[in-house]
Design an enzyme around this catalytic site. Sequence first.
Site, mmCIF file in Angstrom:
data_model
loop_
_atom_site.group_PDB
_atom_site.id
_atom_site.type_symbol
_atom_site.label_atom_id
_atom_site.label_comp_id
_atom_site.label_asym_id
_atom_site.label_seq_id
_atom_site.Cartn_x
_atom_site.Cartn_y
_atom_site.Cartn_z
ATOM 1 N N GLY A 47 0.768 -1.251 0.000
ATOM 2 C CA GLY A 47 0.000 0.000 0.000
ATOM 3 C C GLY A 47 0.791 1.287 0.000
ATOM 4 O O GLY A 47 0.309 2.313 -0.476
ATOM 5 N N GLU A 102 3.845 3.993 6.285
ATOM 6 C CA GLU A 102 2.574 3.253 6.148
ATOM 7 C C GLU A 102 1.629 4.021 5.230
ATOM 8 O O GLU A 102 1.684 5.256 5.172
ATOM 9 C CB GLU A 102 1.903 3.136 7.522
ATOM 10 C CG GLU A 102 2.215 1.866 8.274
ATOM 11 C CD GLU A 102 1.373 0.679 7.802
ATOM 12 O OE1 GLU A 102 0.858 0.708 6.666
ATOM 13 O OE2 GLU A 102 1.236 -0.262 8.591
ATOM 14 N N ASP A 106 -5.526 1.943 10.603
ATOM 15 C CA ASP A 106 -6.955 1.741 10.854
ATOM 16 C C ASP A 106 -7.114 1.177 12.278
ATOM 17 O O ASP A 106 -7.228 1.934 13.240
ATOM 18 C CB ASP A 106 -7.498 0.787 9.785
ATOM 19 C CG ASP A 106 -8.991 0.543 9.883
ATOM 20 O OD1 ASP A 106 -9.683 1.324 10.547
ATOM 21 O OD2 ASP A 106 -9.481 -0.437 9.286
HETATM 22 P P1 IMP Z 1 -4.677 -1.854 10.484
HETATM 23 O O1 IMP Z 1 -3.749 -2.965 10.904
HETATM 24 O O2 IMP Z 1 -6.120 -2.210 10.739
HETATM 25 O O3 IMP Z 1 -4.301 -0.524 11.081
HETATM 26 O O4 IMP Z 1 -4.632 -1.738 8.936
HETATM 27 C C1 IMP Z 1 -3.516 -1.374 8.262
HETATM 28 C C2 IMP Z 1 -3.577 -1.903 6.858
HETATM 29 O O5 IMP Z 1 -4.906 -2.232 6.447
HETATM 30 C C3 IMP Z 1 -3.117 -0.842 5.887
HETATM 31 O O6 IMP Z 1 -1.720 -0.894 5.704
HETATM 32 C C4 IMP Z 1 -3.890 -1.181 4.641
HETATM 33 O O7 IMP Z 1 -3.179 -2.114 3.862
HETATM 34 C C5 IMP Z 1 -5.163 -1.815 5.136
HETATM 35 N N1 IMP Z 1 -6.295 -0.854 5.167
HETATM 36 C C6 IMP Z 1 -6.920 -0.342 6.249
HETATM 37 N N2 IMP Z 1 -7.901 0.498 5.899
HETATM 38 C C7 IMP Z 1 -7.900 0.505 4.548
HETATM 39 C C8 IMP Z 1 -8.697 1.218 3.566
HETATM 40 O O8 IMP Z 1 -9.607 2.019 3.859
HETATM 41 N N3 IMP Z 1 -8.385 0.970 2.274
HETATM 42 C C9 IMP Z 1 -7.395 0.111 1.877
HETATM 43 N N4 IMP Z 1 -6.641 -0.550 2.760
HETATM 44 C C10 IMP Z 1 -6.882 -0.352 4.078
#
Ligand code: IMP
Length: 178
Positions: A47, A102, A106
């Site tokens: 990403g 990053e 989220d």
């Molecule tokens: P986390 O571990 O939930 O904080 O998510 C981190 C990863 O989830 C990011 O590096 C993204 O690859 C993916 N991600 C979270 N939200 C989104 C979104 O709205 N669109 C696309 N990818 C997301």
Amino acid sequence: MPVLPPDEHVRVLISEERIRERIAELALEIRAQVGSEPVTCIGVLKGSFIFMADLVRALGGPVRCEFLGVSSYHGGTRSTGVVRITQDLRHPIEGQHCLLIEDIVDTGLTLDYLKHFLGGHRPASLRTVTLLDKPDHREVEVDADHVGFTIPDEFVVGYGLDLGELYRNLPFIGVYSP
Ligand code: IMP
């Protein structure tokens, strides 16, 4: 000329121009912290690849580029909660000033995991930057040191972010709605 969304599922949230301006500001912020020291930029694949490409050019000065492959999604719009390293660092980062890059934070699970993972490699310092922050959905108390944009809890695509591997090539950040 405005860039049209590729289909009716995506609406522009953050324009290409706004992203470019914010990256210039972030680069100044980060350089103000690390000074003229070499910075090892560690992009989280896939990403962050477009963000990283723009950020390292805006940063200037001595920069190394490393990548970590991480997976926590299986093609859907919600994290599985299980973070897995799919590609490890290629070179040691011990004693180096590191910047973890990053695309979006989220739940915070990925950032939290990677901070611990990289901390174990004994860098001289570790800073974190995320282009996007969705603070409404945190499961772990963790924040990036530098944040491009704070956005609402919506699924976004473009500028490196995907839905089922599509949309990464959009030059803007868009909200996806099915
Ligand atoms: P986390 O571990 O939930 O904080 O998510 C981190 C990863 O989830 C990011 O590096 C993204 O690859 C993916 N991600 C979270 N939200 C989104 C979104 O709205 N669109 C696309 N990818 C997301």
